[in-house]
Scaffold this motif. Structure first.
Motif, PDB file in Angstrom:
ATOM      1  N   LEU A  20      29.835 -26.913 -28.171  1.00  0.00           N
ATOM      2  CA  LEU A  20      29.961 -25.460 -28.154  1.00  0.00           C
ATOM      3  C   LEU A  20      28.601 -24.811 -27.938  1.00  0.00           C
ATOM      4  O   LEU A  20      28.445 -23.932 -27.086  1.00  0.00           O
ATOM      5  CB  LEU A  20      30.616 -24.962 -29.447  1.00  0.00           C
ATOM      6  CG  LEU A  20      30.765 -23.448 -29.588  1.00  0.00           C
ATOM      7  CD1 LEU A  20      31.601 -22.862 -28.457  1.00  0.00           C
ATOM      8  CD2 LEU A  20      31.379 -23.109 -30.940  1.00  0.00           C
ATOM      9  N   ASP A  21      27.593 -25.252 -28.680  1.00  0.00           N
ATOM     10  CA  ASP A  21      26.263 -24.665 -28.535  1.00  0.00           C
ATOM     11  C   ASP A  21      25.688 -24.932 -27.146  1.00  0.00           C
ATOM     12  O   ASP A  21      25.083 -24.045 -26.543  1.00  0.00           O
ATOM     13  CB  ASP A  21      25.310 -25.177 -29.612  1.00  0.00           C
ATOM     14  CG  ASP A  21      23.990 -24.431 -29.570  1.00  0.00           C
ATOM     15  OD1 ASP A  21      23.997 -23.186 -29.688  1.00  0.00           O
ATOM     16  OD2 ASP A  21      22.931 -25.088 -29.375  1.00  0.00           O
TER      17      ASP A  21
ATOM     18  N   SER B 293      37.758 -18.655 -26.636  1.00  0.00           N
ATOM     19  CA  SER B 293      37.443 -17.662 -27.674  1.00  0.00           C
ATOM     20  C   SER B 293      36.206 -18.059 -28.467  1.00  0.00           C
ATOM     21  O   SER B 293      35.382 -17.204 -28.816  1.00  0.00           O
ATOM     22  CB  SER B 293      38.635 -17.475 -28.615  1.00  0.00           C
ATOM     23  OG  SER B 293      39.729 -16.935 -27.920  1.00  0.00           O
ATOM     24  N   SER B 294      36.062 -19.334 -28.735  1.00  0.00           N
ATOM     25  CA  SER B 294      34.877 -19.805 -29.461  1.00  0.00           C
ATOM     26  C   SER B 294      33.615 -19.568 -28.643  1.00  0.00           C
ATOM     27  O   SER B 294      32.579 -19.146 -29.187  1.00  0.00           O
ATOM     28  CB  SER B 294      35.007 -21.295 -29.786  1.00  0.00           C
ATOM     29  OG  SER B 294      36.084 -21.509 -30.666  1.00  0.00           O
TER      30      SER B 294
ATOM     31  N   GLY C 155      38.708 -23.649 -25.878  1.00  0.00           N
ATOM     32  CA  GLY C 155      37.470 -23.170 -26.490  1.00  0.00           C
ATOM     33  C   GLY C 155      36.982 -21.836 -25.962  1.00  0.00           C
ATOM     34  O   GLY C 155      35.872 -21.410 -26.285  1.00  0.00           O
TER      35      GLY C 155
ATOM     36  N   GLU D  67      27.527 -13.666 -30.725  1.00  0.00           N
ATOM     37  CA  GLU D  67      26.636 -13.946 -31.857  1.00  0.00           C
ATOM     38  C   GLU D  67      25.204 -14.184 -31.388  1.00  0.00           C
ATOM     39  O   GLU D  67      24.259 -13.732 -32.024  1.00  0.00           O
ATOM     40  CB  GLU D  67      27.142 -15.145 -32.650  1.00  0.00           C
ATOM     41  CG  GLU D  67      28.383 -14.845 -33.467  1.00  0.00           C
ATOM     42  CD  GLU D  67      28.990 -16.084 -34.111  1.00  0.00           C
ATOM     43  OE1 GLU D  67      28.467 -17.204 -33.916  1.00  0.00           O
ATOM     44  OE2 GLU D  67      30.022 -15.932 -34.799  1.00  0.00           O
TER      45      GLU D  67
ATOM     46  N   THR E 299      42.878 -27.200 -35.367  1.00  0.00           N
ATOM     47  CA  THR E 299      41.811 -26.711 -36.248  1.00  0.00           C
ATOM     48  C   THR E 299      41.809 -25.196 -36.398  1.00  0.00           C
ATOM     49  O   THR E 299      40.999 -24.660 -37.147  1.00  0.00           O
ATOM     50  CB  THR E 299      40.426 -27.158 -35.739  1.00  0.00           C
ATOM     51  OG1 THR E 299      40.146 -26.486 -34.497  1.00  0.00           O
ATOM     52  CG2 THR E 299      40.352 -28.664 -35.557  1.00  0.00           C
ATOM     53  N   LYS E 300      42.712 -24.502 -35.700  1.00  0.00           N
ATOM     54  CA  LYS E 300      42.751 -23.037 -35.796  1.00  0.00           C
ATOM     55  C   LYS E 300      43.120 -22.634 -37.228  1.00  0.00           C
ATOM     56  O   LYS E 300      43.999 -23.228 -37.839  1.00  0.00           O
ATOM     57  CB  LYS E 300      43.742 -22.446 -34.798  1.00  0.00           C
ATOM     58  CG  LYS E 300      43.296 -22.636 -33.353  1.00  0.00           C
ATOM     59  CD  LYS E 300      44.234 -21.945 -32.398  1.00  0.00           C
ATOM     60  CE  LYS E 300      43.847 -22.233 -30.971  1.00  0.00           C
ATOM     61  NZ  LYS E 300      43.085 -21.206 -30.351  1.00  0.00           N
TER      62      LYS E 300
ATOM     63  N   THR F  52      32.911 -15.759 -28.674  1.00  0.00           N
ATOM     64  CA  THR F  52      32.361 -15.378 -29.980  1.00  0.00           C
ATOM     65  C   THR F  52      30.917 -15.841 -30.108  1.00  0.00           C
ATOM     66  O   THR F  52      30.046 -15.092 -30.576  1.00  0.00           O
ATOM     67  CB  THR F  52      33.225 -15.966 -31.113  1.00  0.00           C
ATOM     68  OG1 THR F  52      34.550 -15.439 -30.993  1.00  0.00           O
ATOM     69  CG2 THR F  52      32.654 -15.631 -32.473  1.00  0.00           C
ATOM     70  N   GLY F  53      30.645 -17.055 -29.670  1.00  0.00           N
ATOM     71  CA  GLY F  53      29.280 -17.587 -29.727  1.00  0.00           C
ATOM     72  C   GLY F  53      28.318 -16.818 -28.846  1.00  0.00           C
ATOM     73  O   GLY F  53      27.163 -16.590 -29.219  1.00  0.00           O
TER      74      GLY F  53
ATOM     75  N   ARG G 293      41.887 -29.577 -30.880  1.00  0.00           N
ATOM     76  CA  ARG G 293      41.221 -28.298 -31.155  1.00  0.00           C
ATOM     77  C   ARG G 293      42.205 -27.266 -31.688  1.00  0.00           C
ATOM     78  O   ARG G 293      41.883 -26.495 -32.589  1.00  0.00           O
ATOM     79  CB  ARG G 293      40.544 -27.771 -29.886  1.00  0.00           C
ATOM     80  CG  ARG G 293      39.357 -28.598 -29.449  1.00  0.00           C
ATOM     81  CD  ARG G 293      38.730 -28.046 -28.199  1.00  0.00           C
ATOM     82  NE  ARG G 293      37.635 -28.897 -27.743  1.00  0.00           N
ATOM     83  CZ  ARG G 293      36.818 -28.586 -26.752  1.00  0.00           C
ATOM     84  NH1 ARG G 293      36.969 -27.449 -26.101  1.00  0.00           N
ATOM     85  NH2 ARG G 293      35.857 -29.418 -26.402  1.00  0.00           N
TER      86      ARG G 293
END
Length: 163
Positions: free
Chosen positions: A142-143, A28-29, A26, A36, A103-104, A32-33, A100
């Motif tokens: 993630l959040d 990269s996610s 996770g 953002e 899901t890419k 990115t988050g 995970r």
């Protein structure tokens, strides 16, 4: 006021955040988050991008990517960084990394990087020595992970530049 050595970078207000973990954990996610949530003026240095895209190099000890990551990170405020530095390790079990990974959205990538590759690369609890990293487990959403990093690094209190 104490003079600043010439090789230091950043200010007491700059932040350095390192996110580590196994492939498909996770990272990269999260990066990115963070971008953002925070906005511009946040550099993301992705090992896979530098190694696979820029250098087209296989992952191997002593590879050129290590030096390029070092130079890139120093340019983006790592070497002798005067501000807040935080390091996080995403501790995700192997079975969850496989889930995970599946899901890419890049179908071509999925044909080249298989669960067998993930198994070869996987290192359980691959932590840095001296309890340097904060460990974030797979149960963190993630959040939640993004909010924890923003809060602990102080980025949630830094006004973003040019959102």
């Amino acid at each position: 006021m104490t003079p600043t050595p010439p090789d230091t970078v950043g200010t007491e207000d700059t932040r350095l955040i390192v996110v580590r973990g196994n492939s498909a954990s996770g990272k990269s996610s999260v990066a990115t988050g963070l971008r953002e949530q925070f906005g511009r003026n946040l550099a993301i240095i992705g090992q896979d991008n530098l190694r696979r895209t820029v250098l087209r190099e296989r992952d191997r000890p002593g590879g050129a990517n290590i030096g390029l990551i070092d130079l890139t990170a120093r340019y983006a405020l790592v070497h002798a960084h005067r501000g807040v530095s935080r390091c996080y390790y995403l501790d995700v079990p192997y079975a969850e990394t496989v889930r995970r990974h599946a899901t890419k959205p890049d179908a071509e990538y999925l044909t080249h990087v298989t669960p067998a590759h993930l198994s070869d690369w996987y290192r359980e609890e691959d932590l840095l020595p001296d309890e340097f990293e904060s460990v974030i487990g797979a149960s963190s959403t993630l959040d939640d992970t993004i909010q924890q990093i923003l809060r602990e690094s102080g980025l949630d209190r830094v006004p973003p530049v040019d959102r």
